[in-house]
Design an enzyme around this catalytic site. Sequence first.
Site, mmCIF file in Angstrom:
data_model
loop_
_atom_site.group_PDB
_atom_site.id
_atom_site.type_symbol
_atom_site.label_atom_id
_atom_site.label_comp_id
_atom_site.label_asym_id
_atom_site.label_seq_id
_atom_site.Cartn_x
_atom_site.Cartn_y
_atom_site.Cartn_z
ATOM 1 N N GLU A 1 7.813 4.902 -0.324
ATOM 2 C CA GLU A 1 6.673 5.278 0.221
ATOM 3 C C GLU A 1 6.538 5.253 1.779
ATOM 4 O O GLU A 1 6.286 6.881 2.334
ATOM 5 C CB GLU A 1 4.885 4.524 0.625
ATOM 6 C CG GLU A 1 4.277 4.417 -0.435
ATOM 7 C CD GLU A 1 3.240 3.543 -1.111
ATOM 8 O OE1 GLU A 1 2.023 3.368 -1.668
ATOM 9 O OE2 GLU A 1 3.432 2.093 -0.813
ATOM 10 N N HIS B 1 -6.068 -0.711 -5.619
ATOM 11 C CA HIS B 1 -5.822 -1.844 -4.979
ATOM 12 C C HIS B 1 -7.459 -2.636 -4.852
ATOM 13 O O HIS B 1 -8.408 -1.904 -4.649
ATOM 14 C CB HIS B 1 -5.276 -1.971 -3.663
ATOM 15 C CG HIS B 1 -4.184 -1.600 -3.316
ATOM 16 N ND1 HIS B 1 -2.675 -2.674 -3.250
ATOM 17 C CD2 HIS B 1 -3.438 -0.549 -4.139
ATOM 18 C CE1 HIS B 1 -1.924 -2.295 -3.587
ATOM 19 N NE2 HIS B 1 -1.732 -0.611 -3.631
ATOM 20 N N HIS C 1 -3.526 2.670 -10.689
ATOM 21 C CA HIS C 1 -2.801 2.193 -9.643
ATOM 22 C C HIS C 1 -4.362 2.670 -8.407
ATOM 23 O O HIS C 1 -5.000 2.722 -7.859
ATOM 24 C CB HIS C 1 -1.790 3.049 -8.364
ATOM 25 C CG HIS C 1 -1.180 2.795 -7.493
ATOM 26 N ND1 HIS C 1 0.158 2.328 -7.442
ATOM 27 C CD2 HIS C 1 -1.799 2.059 -6.691
ATOM 28 C CE1 HIS C 1 0.390 2.165 -6.383
ATOM 29 N NE2 HIS C 1 -0.591 1.976 -5.545
ATOM 30 N N HIS D 1 5.833 -1.047 -5.644
ATOM 31 C CA HIS D 1 5.367 -0.234 -4.638
ATOM 32 C C HIS D 1 7.012 -0.211 -4.155
ATOM 33 O O HIS D 1 7.218 -0.649 -3.005
ATOM 34 C CB HIS D 1 4.705 -0.170 -3.913
ATOM 35 C CG HIS D 1 2.981 -0.472 -3.417
ATOM 36 N ND1 HIS D 1 2.363 -1.518 -4.488
ATOM 37 C CD2 HIS D 1 1.830 0.466 -3.684
ATOM 38 C CE1 HIS D 1 1.206 -1.144 -4.175
ATOM 39 N NE2 HIS D 1 0.625 0.263 -4.314
#
Length: 216
Positions: A197, A16, A14, A194
């Site tokens: 969150e 970005h 994970h 995702h």
Amino acid sequence: MPLNLMHLPKAELHVHLEGTLEPDMLLALAQIHGISLPYSSRDEVLAAYHFGSLDDFLKLYYAGMAVLRQPADFTALALAYFTRVASQGVRHAELFFDPQAHQGKGLAFLPLLEGIELACREAASQLGLTSRIIPCILRHLREDSALRLVDEMLPHRDRIAAVGLDSSEQGNPPQKFTRAFQRVRDAGLKVVAHAGEEGPPDYIRQAIDLLGAERI
Ligand SMILES: [Zn+2]
């Protein structure tokens, strides 16, 4: 002798790519491309990273993206990331990136993919680090933008590991992208998303039940 975690082989599943931009590269690329930033020094950039919410973080994240102007910037960014984490024991990495965030700068999906792939090949041959690429749909944008991106990506489906969903969660439930991810799954691609969150537990259910996410 104490266990040295740095020496253990690791997989980073994970990360970005755009979020790996370090202050020095941010400032250097801004200078190369003549882009003015609200920060003039490394310390000012670091100070800006004391954020209080996902949305505060995302504002910085998108500001940083402004300096990524050409595929070669993505190659350099990915290589810097691979080099850094290889020294920490990472042997495999799966990289998210946000193609829609770069469309406004005239960067289409394919040249960006090629730029990142160049770094992946270099990482494999020079660092012994394997990697896969996971483009993500930006959930704060409209469904039609997501559908256009999916159509742009599908001819290159063999070159990506999955399609993801990221960005501001509040008010952007997974169900908004049911059709986009149906197309992704119909093409035989895996889905990650995702969820949960900032959104409610129901967003996690939607990501699994409506989008077919295999990794949250
Ligand atoms: Zn993430």
